[in-house]
Design an enzyme around this catalytic site. Structure first.
Site, PDB file in Angstrom:
ATOM      1  N   TYR B 176      44.768  26.953  32.001  1.00  0.00           N
ATOM      2  CA  TYR B 176      44.257  26.657  33.473  1.00  0.00           C
ATOM      3  C   TYR B 176      44.205  27.908  34.177  1.00  0.00           C
ATOM      4  CZ  TYR B 176      49.033  26.876  35.298  1.00  0.00           C
ATOM      5  OH  TYR B 176      50.377  27.096  35.682  1.00  0.00           O
ATOM      6  N   CYS B 177      43.383  28.305  35.205  1.00  0.00           N
ATOM      7  CA  CYS B 177      43.606  29.348  36.148  1.00  0.00           C
ATOM      8  C   CYS B 177      43.532  28.681  37.410  1.00  0.00           C
ATOM      9  CB  CYS B 177      42.420  30.312  35.849  1.00  0.00           C
ATOM     10  SG  CYS B 177      40.640  29.610  35.462  1.00  0.00           S
ATOM     11  N   GLN B 178      43.157  29.334  38.268  1.00  0.00           N
ATOM     12  CA  GLN B 178      43.235  29.135  39.952  1.00  0.00           C
ATOM     13  C   GLN B 178      42.558  27.777  40.172  1.00  0.00           C
ATOM     14  OE1 GLN B 178      45.710  30.250  41.759  1.00  0.00           O
ATOM     15  NE2 GLN B 178      45.227  28.486  43.230  1.00  0.00           N
TER      16      GLN B 178
END
Lengths: 220, 220
Positions: B176-178
């Site tokens: 995941y990222c932001q």
DNA sequence: CGGTTGTTCTAAAGATCTTTGGAATATCGG
DNA sequence: CCGATATTCCAAAGATCTTTAGAACAACCG
């Protein structure tokens, strides 16, 4: 397009916030919420130059709030999706809610606003063709010209005292100004009551009238 | 207080929009949405100076979005009412929705994002104690330090290729990222798949994880 | 009371946004 | 193809907002 997809999250949110931070852009969004318009029409109705309108529309487009199509030499703008319209409703409701707090401080000067027995938009609609009813628009002539409750009489707050004589003694008066937190109409109502008139304010002001009206006409 | 009650309507709306137009203020609002904080705590967590924090809080107060109480020498700030929290949720959802459009343009470069079979927050929660599961946090170390999915491994996108060797061949990877429109994690997933790993992105990114988590802990 | 800490106020520098004027582009009608 | 119209692009001036530095306040602690 899309160069800022990797920006920090709050900068991305701020992009939307910024779009909503200018009175001109909010006016444009509100106009577009009523339907597609050309740049020139928007400039005209919002009361700003075409160049500036175009510049602001570019910003709204960058925030992905509006879309456009070209037809011949004109460009027609519209809200990008129905979600934008929904959100604008939330935004305005929220703003009213927040400003209502401030209004309540003002209301302390005027007495309890509930004592004025405000008329709701629905109630006003039903009574609109009552011949004894007089609807007063306590806003500037410009605002009146831009749109008003059918049959309403324009009466800027400064002229109220002068024009009182023209009001029938037994009229049932409903006064409104722009928004729910505008105090011009409660003030007018207070004055009229002191003089013995049957006067009440419109709950939510013209803003609510307009919003309710638009919702109704859209769902038809 | 209340001197601007008679301002034109769009200027009043813009006041709220302006409050939402600065990354710092949005960060502060988000922190306050999690609970009451002192000025110093807020400054600390938001990563700005105390003076600046104080100045921004004054603006939020002027827009009637936050309230404060004084306890001894400290001042505790909080969201003015629950409506503010609700609206912030709407605002963030709306922003995501708008930015998702941009993301879909980016997605064209990466292939259809749905093909990556994103994992939902709920699904990830249930599988969190699966020993074969490896959760990768494709954000900066700072963002990771500020909060991450329990058990997630910090792996900034630049270091991905170098650290690949450390991943067990048969691991089930969730990256995941932001936010939902951040492309770092889809890119990582694409790379990992090309190398034969079982990798999927987290739908909505850390933003959604965090929001869902906060809602849950609040309703408890 | 005097020192300390947390916060706010004031003023100014720095950054950003808004608005405008002038030139460029695109489409239509002749 | 030329002129007219609608819109956008570009760059600069003007306005506003953000951030910082320094001083002022206010409450606590010894």
């Amino acid at each position: 397009m899309g160069e800022f997809v990797e920006e920090p999250i709050y900068a991305q949110l701020a992009r939307i916030g910024k779009a909503l931070s200018s009175p001109v852009r909010l006016r444009l969004l509100d106009l577009l919420d009523q339907g597609e318009r050309t740049v020139e029409q928007l400039a005209d109705e919002a009361g700003v130059t075409v160049k500036n309108t175009s510049a602001q529309l570019q910003q709204l487009r960058a925030a992905n709030l509006v879309a456009s199509r070209k037809d011949g030499t004109r460009v027609y703008y519209r809200l990008a999706t129905p979600e934008v319209s929904t959100f604008l409703g939330h935004f305005q409701d929220f703003a009213e809610d927040r400003l209502a707090d401030l209004r309540s401080a003002v209301a302390a000067h005027l007495g309890d606003p509930a004592e004025m027995e405000p008329v709701t938009v629905e109630q006003l609609r039903e009574r609109l063709d009552d011949p004894d009813l007089v609807v007063l628009d306590i806003r500037s002539p410009e605002e009146y010209a831009a749109g008003h409750v059918p049959g309403a009489v324009s009466l800027p707050s400064g002229e109220l005292r002068d024009k009182l004589a023209e009001l029938p003694r037994d009229a049932k008066i409903v006064a409104y100004c722009q928004g729910p937190y505008c105090v011009a109409s409660p003030k007018a109502v207070q004055l009229l009551r002191e003089l013995g008139y049957d006067a009440r304010p419109l709950a939510g002001g013209f803003t609510r009238w307009d919003r309710v009206g638009r919702r109704a006409s859209r769902s038809r």
